[in-house]
Structure formats: C-alpha cells, structure tokens
Design an enzyme around this catalytic site. Structure first.
Site, PDB file in Angstrom:
ATOM      1  N   LYS A 201       2.390   2.822  -5.227  1.00  0.00           N
ATOM      2  CA  LYS A 201       2.629   2.638  -3.907  1.00  0.00           C
ATOM      3  C   LYS A 201       3.579   1.307  -3.546  1.00  0.00           C
ATOM      4  O   LYS A 201       4.544   1.875  -2.697  1.00  0.00           O
ATOM      5  CB  LYS A 201       1.364   1.812  -3.098  1.00  0.00           C
ATOM      6  CG  LYS A 201       1.488   1.311  -1.496  1.00  0.00           C
ATOM      7  CD  LYS A 201       1.720   2.536  -0.852  1.00  0.00           C
ATOM      8  CE  LYS A 201       2.458   2.153   0.650  1.00  0.00           C
ATOM      9  NZ  LYS A 201       1.331   1.360   1.219  1.00  0.00           N
ATOM     10  N   CYS A 255       5.823  -2.642   5.235  1.00  0.00           N
ATOM     11  CA  CYS A 255       5.937  -1.805   4.164  1.00  0.00           C
ATOM     12  C   CYS A 255       7.127  -2.121   3.390  1.00  0.00           C
ATOM     13  O   CYS A 255       7.418  -2.495   2.477  1.00  0.00           O
ATOM     14  CB  CYS A 255       5.789  -0.216   4.245  1.00  0.00           C
ATOM     15  SG  CYS A 255       4.032  -0.008   4.855  1.00  0.00           S
TER      16      CYS A 255
END
Length: 406
Positions: A201, A255
C-alpha cells in the site's frame, strides 16, 4: 457481525458497503456528535453516491454507536498521521483502537487493520499490545491487514471495483477475510503476508508521488528558462512508452502526501529518491507563491488583498481539505506575515480561514488576480466569469487569452 472502528473517509463508506450487501454491521466512533449525525439519518461528508449507499445500508439495519461491540470480526479504519520531525508514523490511533477492541473481543476474534501503516507497524506496535495482555496471536486473536484503496470523489465505485490485498499470518484466516470482502468487492482480492500488504500500500502511493514530483520539477526547470512545460509534456507523451503527468500546486490528501514519509522515516539511509520527491512536491505551494508575487509585480497589483485563491480542497469536486496545497500556501503566507488574500471554494461551507467567501460572484468582485488551485467543475463551466481578471492557472484548465501558468 462486524464492528467497524472509525467512521471517517474510509470507515464510513466501508461500513455502508458491507451493510448494503447484507453483512450485519455496527460502526463505532469515539466522536459522539458524528455518531448522532449518522443516527439521525445524515452523512458526515459529501461524496458521489454516498447518500444512496447510506440509505441502502440503513434499510439493511446498520447501526452506529460510540461503544465497542463483542463480536468475532473487527475492522479498524482510524487515521495514521506522521510525525513531521521524524517522518515516522504515529500509530497511536491504531494502537488505541486495538487496545479497546481487546477489552471486548472473544477468543478467536479477527482484528483487521484497514488504516494505511508503514511496513512493520503491526510487528512493532500491535503485536506487543496483544502479547502484553497474555493473549496468543493466532489462537486468541488473529491479525490481518487489509489496506484501503479508494479515492475521494469516486469512493463508491472504487470500493466495488478496485482489487484488494489481504495480509494475514495464516492462509486460512486470509481466505476467511477474503470471503468477507467478496460480499461486495468485484475486483481481484490477493491474499499475502502482513508485511507485504503493509509495504504494498505504501509503495503504491509512493510511486504516484514520485511521478508527480517529476512533473513538478520539470515545471520548475521550464519556468527558469521560459519554456512551456505543458507543450513539452504534450509532445513527449506522444512517445509510446512515456506518460508524464501534469504539474500542479502541490500534493494533498491523506495518502500520497503522507505515506511516502513513512518509508523516509523508517529507511532514512536508503529512501533517497522518495525523500527528494516528497521535498519537491512539498515545495510547490512556495513555488506558486513566488509565481503570484512575480505576476503582481508585472501587473502593478500592490496589495495581496486583491489576490483570490480559488479552491481549498486537495482535489476537484470533493470537500476534503486534508493536506490541501492551498492551506499549505496560507500557512506559508502567515509565516511571512502576509495577510488579506481572498479564498473561495464551493465545496467548503464551514469557515476554514480568514477572508473566506461563499459566493463565487462576490469573491470575483473583490479580486484582480484569480489563482486556480483546484479544477472544480464550477470553474470549468464558468470560465467566462474570469474575463477581465488576471489568471494564474496551476491546473492548466483555463483557455482565456493571457492566462499565466506554472
């Protein structure tokens, strides 16, 4: 039943998606005001399709509470900020949620962490909490990492269609969690180990950050020697193996602007390219301020109060302001004792900063220079209203004659 911990940008749509597909869900959040809002039938942020999903989930019986539940499956979707000095992850929200879960979890419960975490976070911070309580991982508690992979503005579609990664200590538990997510996920679901899931991720968002940094550095190079970066990118991208992104005023959201720092913090001696990319992207708000200053001087605009910043969110057509480049610019201006700049965003109704307007026409009437920082549909569809204004377009969406660009 699933108890989903954290009802923010990730936890809420995830809870709604599970519930709307027939899974019994209780969503838990420490913020009682947020829980009350949901229990009164209102969502807590704007997102395409979220209200419809909320209605479907309520019809299927989803519940919201500020209390943890006793069940055999927990999904933790709480924030994971980073320390701005050390660049390391701050795991306190995750560890706090895990500690609370362990007060309720029965023997054999599965704890799934959806929050984005740096590689090794579960080993360093989560496992010790469980072991210190005298519990045996793999018997009393099963740990899983299933990082979210959705973007504001397209959450509902991406929850349904994006592939997912399930990291687990044992294949059996991994397959069990995979079956749960298969209740709604139409993309491929890959089962692997926990550290691989953690790293994957972070690597995904770091890859994107590095590519954005290349475009932004290219913009700086071209500006220094009076070249058109957009024309150069357009022509270069005609090469079959080249796909350069467009430069912009910075990188926001929780993010891309955060996750790469996890690797810099944990691997300071080796994450050199990653660190440089982060520094380039973090420097863009200051670069835009420099462009504004040059344009003011060129056009004889002496007061910053005649400058208007269009857009407070970190991307178009959402109300998410986390790590917004515009907010970074405003913070930088405060450090330099500059004030008076006007700000407007159609998606941000609450008061975020001084001189914030809530009507587009009123905003335009108060400024001579308009700096386009976010490409909301509103401004794309109303470019004619910018005629007669000095325009700095950091998103390359304005075709009015005389428009300044990065």
């Amino acid at each position: 039943m699933i108890n989903i911990i954290g009802l923010g940008y990730i936890g809420l749509p995830t809870a709604l998606m599970f519930a709307s597909h027939g899974v019994e869900v209780v969503g838990t959040d420490y913020n009682k005001e947020l829980v009350d809002t949901l229990n009164h039938g209102r969502t807590t942020f704007e997102e395409d399709g979220l209200d419809e999903l909320f209605k479907a989930a309520v019809e299927k019986g989803i519940k919201f509470s500020s209390e943890y539940m006793k069940t055999d499956m927990y999904i933790i979707a709480v924030p994971t900020p980073y320390d701005k000095d050390s660049k390391r992850i701050d795991p306190s929200f995750v560890t706090g949620a895990v500690e609370n879960v362990l007060d309720y979890a029965p023997k054999g419960a599965v704890v799934v962490i959806e929050s984005t975490i740096s590689p090794g976070t579960i080993d360093r911070f989560v496992r010790p909490i469980i072991e210190n309580k005298g519990l045996v991982i793999g018997e009393d508690i099963h740990l899983v990492h299933a990082p979210e992979r959705i973007i504001p503005g397209n959450m509902v579609y991406e929850l349904l269609h994006n592939s997912r990664t399930i990291g687990a200590d044992s294949p059996e538990i991994g397959e069990k969690v995979k079956a749960l997510y298969s209740s709604f996920c139409q993309g491929e679901i890959v089962v692997t180990d926990i550290r691989t899931a953690e790293m994957t991720k972070v690597v995904e968002n770091t890859f994107r950050d590095i590519n954005i940094a290349f475009a932004n550095e290219l913009a700086k190079i071209c500006r220094s020697d009076n070249m058109d970066v957009y024309e150069i990118i357009r022509i270069a991208n005609k090469h079959p193996r080249v796909n350069i992104l467009s430069p912009g005023p910075g990188v926001g959201g929780h993010c891309i602007s955060v996750d790469p720092w996890f690797l810099v913090g944990d691997y300071p001696q080796t994450a050199n390219l990653i660190k440089q990319a982060r520094m380039i992207n973090d420097s863009m708000p200051e670069f835009v301020l420099g462009r504004i200053s040059d344009i003011m001087k060129e056009n004889g605009v002496k007061s910053v109060s005649r400058v208007g910043l269009y857009g407070l969110t970190y991307k178009e057509n959402v109300d998410d302001i986390r790590e917004s480049p515009t907010l970074q610019m405003l913070e930088s201006m405060e450090r330099h004792l500059a004030s008076g700049v006007k700000v407007y965003d159609p998606y941000v109704e609450r008061e975020i900063c001084e001189n914030q307007y809530h009507d587009f026409d009123e905003f335009l009437s108060e400024v001579d220079i308009v700096v386009i920082l976010v490409g909301h549909n509103e401004i794309r569809e109303n470019m004619e209203k910018l005629k007669g204004k000095i325009v700095l377009d950091t998103r390359n969406i304005c075709n009015l004659p005389g428009t300044y660009r990065l």
